[in-house]
Design a protein around this motif. Structure first.
Motif, PDB file in Angstrom:
ATOM      1  N   LYS A  23     -60.533  29.003 -56.704  1.00 56.19           N
ATOM      2  CA  LYS A  23     -59.575  29.703 -56.496  1.00 56.19           C
ATOM      3  C   LYS A  23     -58.783  28.836 -56.029  1.00 56.19           C
ATOM      4  CE  LYS A  23     -59.822  34.698 -56.060  1.00 56.19           C
ATOM      5  NZ  LYS A  23     -60.420  35.809 -55.163  1.00 56.19           N
ATOM      6  N   TRP A  24     -58.996  28.138 -55.009  1.00 53.64           N
ATOM      7  CA  TRP A  24     -58.836  27.354 -54.411  1.00 53.64           C
ATOM      8  C   TRP A  24     -58.168  25.477 -55.180  1.00 53.64           C
ATOM      9  CZ3 TRP A  24     -59.672  22.063 -52.880  1.00 53.64           C
ATOM     10  CH2 TRP A  24     -59.759  21.270 -51.929  1.00 53.64           C
ATOM     11  N   LEU A  25     -59.603  25.782 -55.998  1.00 56.19           N
ATOM     12  CA  LEU A  25     -58.944  24.355 -56.827  1.00 56.19           C
ATOM     13  C   LEU A  25     -57.909  24.543 -57.421  1.00 56.19           C
ATOM     14  CD1 LEU A  25     -63.209  23.590 -57.691  1.00 56.19           C
ATOM     15  CD2 LEU A  25     -61.849  21.790 -56.624  1.00 56.19           C
ATOM     16  N   ILE A  26     -57.845  25.525 -58.082  1.00 58.04           N
ATOM     17  CA  ILE A  26     -56.570  25.845 -59.393  1.00 58.04           C
ATOM     18  C   ILE A  26     -55.141  25.548 -58.483  1.00 58.04           C
ATOM     19  CG2 ILE A  26     -55.552  27.752 -61.113  1.00 58.04           C
ATOM     20  CD1 ILE A  26     -58.000  28.849 -61.078  1.00 58.04           C
ATOM     21  N   GLU A  27     -55.327  26.247 -57.478  1.00 59.18           N
ATOM     22  CA  GLU A  27     -54.281  26.084 -56.381  1.00 59.18           C
ATOM     23  C   GLU A  27     -53.824  24.915 -55.523  1.00 59.18           C
ATOM     24  OE1 GLU A  27     -54.522  28.099 -53.606  1.00 59.18           O
ATOM     25  OE2 GLU A  27     -54.872  30.768 -54.499  1.00 59.18           O
ATOM     26  N   ASN A  28     -54.882  24.059 -56.225  1.00 55.47           N
ATOM     27  CA  ASN A  28     -54.382  22.230 -55.600  1.00 55.47           C
ATOM     28  C   ASN A  28     -55.039  21.220 -56.687  1.00 55.47           C
ATOM     29  OD1 ASN A  28     -54.737  22.394 -52.282  1.00 55.47           O
ATOM     30  ND2 ASN A  28     -55.936  23.769 -53.058  1.00 55.47           N
ATOM     31  N   GLN A  35     -64.271  16.623 -61.411  1.00 53.62           N
ATOM     32  CA  GLN A  35     -63.062  15.695 -61.128  1.00 53.62           C
ATOM     33  C   GLN A  35     -62.839  15.868 -58.884  1.00 53.62           C
ATOM     34  OE1 GLN A  35     -59.293  17.617 -61.689  1.00 53.62           O
ATOM     35  NE2 GLN A  35     -57.327  16.291 -61.064  1.00 53.62           N
ATOM     36  N   PHE A  36     -62.405  16.883 -58.413  1.00 54.68           N
ATOM     37  CA  PHE A  36     -62.445  17.223 -56.892  1.00 54.68           C
ATOM     38  C   PHE A  36     -64.037  16.273 -56.261  1.00 54.68           C
ATOM     39  CE2 PHE A  36     -64.271  18.904 -53.123  1.00 54.68           C
ATOM     40  CZ  PHE A  36     -62.906  19.121 -52.769  1.00 54.68           C
ATOM     41  N   VAL A  37     -65.328  16.496 -57.246  1.00 52.76           N
ATOM     42  CA  VAL A  37     -66.029  15.872 -56.523  1.00 52.76           C
ATOM     43  C   VAL A  37     -66.153  14.422 -56.367  1.00 52.76           C
ATOM     44  CG1 VAL A  37     -69.068  15.256 -56.720  1.00 52.76           C
ATOM     45  CG2 VAL A  37     -68.022  18.060 -56.752  1.00 52.76           C
ATOM     46  N   MET A  38     -65.658  13.647 -57.826  1.00 47.02           N
ATOM     47  CA  MET A  38     -65.372  12.410 -58.332  1.00 47.02           C
ATOM     48  C   MET A  38     -65.220  12.125 -57.481  1.00 47.02           C
ATOM     49  SD  MET A  38     -67.647  12.072 -60.314  1.00 47.02           S
ATOM     50  CE  MET A  38     -66.848   9.791 -60.852  1.00 47.02           C
ATOM     51  N   GLU A  39     -63.590  12.591 -57.154  1.00 45.69           N
ATOM     52  CA  GLU A  39     -62.456  11.870 -55.797  1.00 45.69           C
ATOM     53  C   GLU A  39     -62.551  11.961 -54.284  1.00 45.69           C
ATOM     54  OE1 GLU A  39     -58.639  14.065 -56.240  1.00 45.69           O
ATOM     55  OE2 GLU A  39     -58.659  13.949 -58.484  1.00 45.69           O
TER      56      GLU A  39
END
Length: 59
Positions: A23-28, A35-39
């Motif tokens: 949910k947090w990933l989608i909201e952000n 994608q989150f891990v790579m960033e």
């Protein structure tokens, strides 16, 4: 053209925690966990992320 090499990893995450994190990933505006891990990895390597334990040692 140079061929890229990849590393495969796996994580074990409790189901309820994963649901909240998704949910947090989608909201952000993240399209995927990848994608989150790579960033985060790129920020860490460029020095943008500070290690908490290093900051605590300085105090």
């Amino acid at each position: 053209m140079q061929k890229k090499e990849y590393v495969r990893t796996s994580l074990r995450i409790e189901k309820h925690l994963w649901k909240e994190f998704r949910k947090w990933l989608i909201e952000n505006d993240y399209k995927s966990f990848h994608q989150f891990v790579m960033e985060c990895m790129e920020k860490a390597l460029s020095g943008e992320l500070k290690l908490k334990h290093k900051e605590g040692k300085r105090k």
